[in-house]
Structures are given as structure tokens and as C-alpha cells.
Design a protein around this motif. Structure first.
Motif: not given
Length: 409
Positions: A294-302
């Protein structure tokens, strides 16, 4: 030095350095000059095998094949056509002249070259170049990359190296970029296949395109074969009751991935989709797309890495990146690029109005964020229904856990 002694020395040098293409071509030319075209052709073929695009080798090959070709058999002069007869006053000769410019239909050739095999590349990126997404990287390493790098250990633990990997999630979240990074990690070629590369209006051509794509990937192994928008190509056959051609295409894909006649060793098949629930269940069985990430929306570092990337070549003044990152939760990578573009347009308009350059600020980015809504919202609305009513086998447990943590989606 006599010519024969020189040629013998050069042949010995070729044996000592078989990959020296210029030397091999020089020897082939000397052999051709000495009336030994068969030996020259052999060396020329070896040179082309090592350097397929070598213009000198191709030109020499054409000269040699022409020299070796048997003389043309003389043909008898054509039998003169009898004069057309006039029947009931009809002028047959004039009628033939009127249709003389109509071209005859050209039969289709099964071995015609496929244009889709020209887009194979060698990615220069690795997973380290993907900002954030640590959970995705760990899952890729455990389920796919680790066993591929350590085949002996994988074999000891009964871990199969066959099958493929399916990346799914909302649109614009970097699935294609991750697939390229996987190819870079494996040191493999990357072959991206879209639906337009496969589907064809002529009956049977789509299946032939798929067969050629897999054949080329096997020839270029190690190769990552990446199918984008897999749901459009491998959709459920129960939905294709009135489209036999699409059903045949799905069947061909199943056969190529789990082929008995061909060995897919070194061919790593990746797929990406926004709608995994629309993919035919046979494609999800072991030996096919049996691993799912599962590729979710980018997290904070991304998000911080994506924002830095899109702001790098633009005039920037004071930007509180941490605040912008906090305001863009659930934004996809494409949404973040749109935020930077919209903010740049505002700063450009202000610069043109005042006649001086106004660099981008946090205020410009905040104004752009207020105008843009995350494009992931509709996808999560659909996904929530799938998790609630179609997750009986636990296939989407990762997605369910994410939705429980983010109930506002």
C-alpha cells in the motif's frame, strides 16, 4: 611481415580479447579482402552481438551477405498479356486502367517489430532517493528486494522468487517513482508498459503485443517489467462478458506471468493501480501479483522532500517548511507540486504588477493550500466502502488500519 603471418597474429589477438569489437571488425575486413567471406561473416556477427548499434559492423555485414548470396536465377521473360476482348461493347482495357492505382491489401506479419520495446531504461535512482515512506521501503525490502538479493537464503526458507508485486493507493503518490527505484536497487533495466502499448484495435494483436513485451523483458533480464494502471489491462473477466478481446488479453497476461513454455527468471513484474478491487482475482494468485504494498500519501519527511524539490529552482525568500508540511497532510505528491506551481503563479503576478521580483514566501504557499483540496479525498471515500464491505479475507487490512487512524478522511 607477410600478410598471412599478420592475419594469424590478429586472429590470435582476437581469441585473446574476444570483446574487442574494433579489432574483430578489422580482422573481418582482412578476411573479406582475402576471399574468405564466410569467416569474415562469423567475426562480423560476433561484433554485432557485442555492439548491436555499431554502424561499421552493420555496413560490413551488408557487404558480406551480398557477396555470399547466390547469383540470381535468370527468369523467363514475362508472358505477354492477351489483348482484352470487347464483350457487348464494354471496354475492358479502359476499366483496368481506371482501377490500376488501387493498392492491394498488405497481409499482416506476425513477426513485425513491436514499437513498445524501445522504452527500456536503466534507472539511476535508488530507494534512498525516495523521501520518507519508511514503512513502504521496509515492506518492499522484506517481501521483494531482500529475497531477490539473497536467493540462497530465500531458498533455504522456502521463499519463492517468482511472482510479482502490486503497488496500490491513491493517485499521484509516487508508485511509478518507487517502481523505478526498485529497478535501481536491483541493478535491472526498467520497462514501463502502459495500456496503449498493449491494446490494439485488431483481433489478436493485443495478445501478440503482450507476448513480445514479455519476450523482450526476458531477453533483457534482469529487467523490471512495470505495468501502470493494471486495473485497466487486467480487469475482472466477469466484467468483460461482452468483450471477448479484452478477456483474451487478460488470459494472455495470466499465461505470460505463469508461463510453462517460457522462463521468467530475472524478470521482476511490478504493477501499479488505484483500484486493486477491480483486478481479476486470478492475477492475485501465487506466482502472479501475490505480494501487495500500500502506497499512501507522503508522510511528513516525504512532503518536506517533495516541497524542497519543487521549490529548488524558484526564487524563495522566507519559507517555514515545517508549517507548510503540517498544512498539507493527506496531500499527494502531485497535489504538492500543484501547490508550489500555484504559489509561484501568485508571486509572478505580484512581480509583474510591481515591476520587481517578489520571492516566494510562506504566505504564498498558505494561500495556495487554501485554494487546493487534496485529490486523495474521493479515493479514500471509495476505499472506505471497500474496506467496510469487501475485506472479508483481510486483503486490505493495512488500508483499514490507516483509515481508523484518519477518521476524517
Amino acid at each position: 611481415m607477410p600478410d598471412d603471418v599478420l592475419l594469424t597474429s590478429l586472429l590470435a589477438a582476437v581469441d585473446a580479447a574476444p570483446d574487442d569489437v574494433p579489432l574483430r571488425l578489422h580482422v573481418a575486413g582482412l578476411l573479406a579482402e582475402r576471399g574468405r567471406p564466410a569467416e569474415a561473416l562469423q567475426h562480423c556477427s560476433q561484433a554485432i552481438a557485442r555492439d548491436p548499434g555499431n554502424a561499421d559492423a552493420l555496413a560490413l555485414l551488408q557487404r558480406l551477405t551480398t557477396a555470399i548470396a547466390p547469383p540470381a536465377t535468370p527468369t523467363a521473360p514475362p508472358t505477354p498479356r492477351p489483348e482484352p476482348q470487347r464483350l457487348d461493347g464494354f471496354d475492358w482495357a479502359q476499366a483496368e486502367d481506371e482501377v490500376a492505382d488501387i493498392a492491394e491489401p498488405v497481409p499482416a506479419e506476425d513477426d513485425a517489430p513491436s514499437p513498445v520495446v524501445e522504452d527500456i531504461e536503466q534507472p539511476g535512482i535508488r530507494l534512498a532517493d525516495v523521501g520518507g515512506m519508511q514503512q513502504v521501503k521496509e515492506r518492499l525490502e522484506l517481501s521483494f528486494l531482500g529475497p531477490m538479493r539473497n536467493p540462497q537464503l530465500a531458498k533455504a526458507f522456502g521463499k519463492s522468487l517468482s511472482g510479482g508485486l502490486l503497488l496500490y493507493g491513491p493517485p499521484g503518490c509516487g508508485k511509478t517513482f518507487i517502481a523505478r527505484a526498485v529497478a535501481g536497487e536491483l541493478g535491472a533495466s526498467f520497462f514501463s508498459v502502459g495500456i496503449s502499448d498493449v491494446l490494439d484495435m485488431y483481433t489478436g494483436q493485443s495478445e501478440r503485443n503482450l507476448a513480445r513485451i514479455f519476450a523482450e523483458a526476458r531477453r533483457r533480464a534482469p529487467c523490471v517489467l512495470f505495468f501502470d494502471e493494471l486495473d485497466a489491462l487486467g480487469q475482472k473477466r466477469s466484467h468483460l462478458a461482452h468483450s471477448s478481446s479484452m478477456r483474451n488479453t487478460v488470459n494472455q497476461l495470466l499465461a505470460e506471468m505463469d508461463s510453462v513454455a517460457a522462463d521468467n527468471d530475472g524478470v521482476f513484474v511490478l504493477g501499479a493501480t488505484n483500484h486493486p478491487w477491480d483486478i481479476d482475482s486470478a492475477l492475485r494468485r501465487p506466482g502472479r501479483f501475490d505480494r501487495v504494498v500500500l502506497v499512501l500519501p507522503p508522510d511528513a519527511p516525504a512532503r518536506a522532500a517533495i516541497l524542497r524539490y519543487h521549490l529548488r529552482d524558484r526564487p524563495v525568500a522566507e519559507v517555514n517548511l515545517d508549517r507548510v508540511v503540517k498544512l498539507t497532510e493527506h496531500f499527494s505528491g502531485a497535489d504538492l507540486a500543484h501547490v508550489c506551481t500555484t504559489a509561484a503563479e501568485r508571486a509572478l503576478a505580484l512581480s509583474m504588477r510591481d515591476g520587481r521580483l517578489h520571492a516566494l514566501t510562506t504566505k504564498d504557499l498558505e494561500s495556495a493550500i487554501r485554494e487546493i483540496r487534496p485529490s486523495t479525498g474521493p479515493w479514500f471515500a471509495t476505499a472506505r466502502n471497500v474496506v467496510a464491505f469487501a475485506n472479508t479475507d483481510g486483503e486490505y487490512d493495512d488500508l483499514a488500519a490507516y483509515l481508523r487512524k484518519n477518521k476524517r478522511l
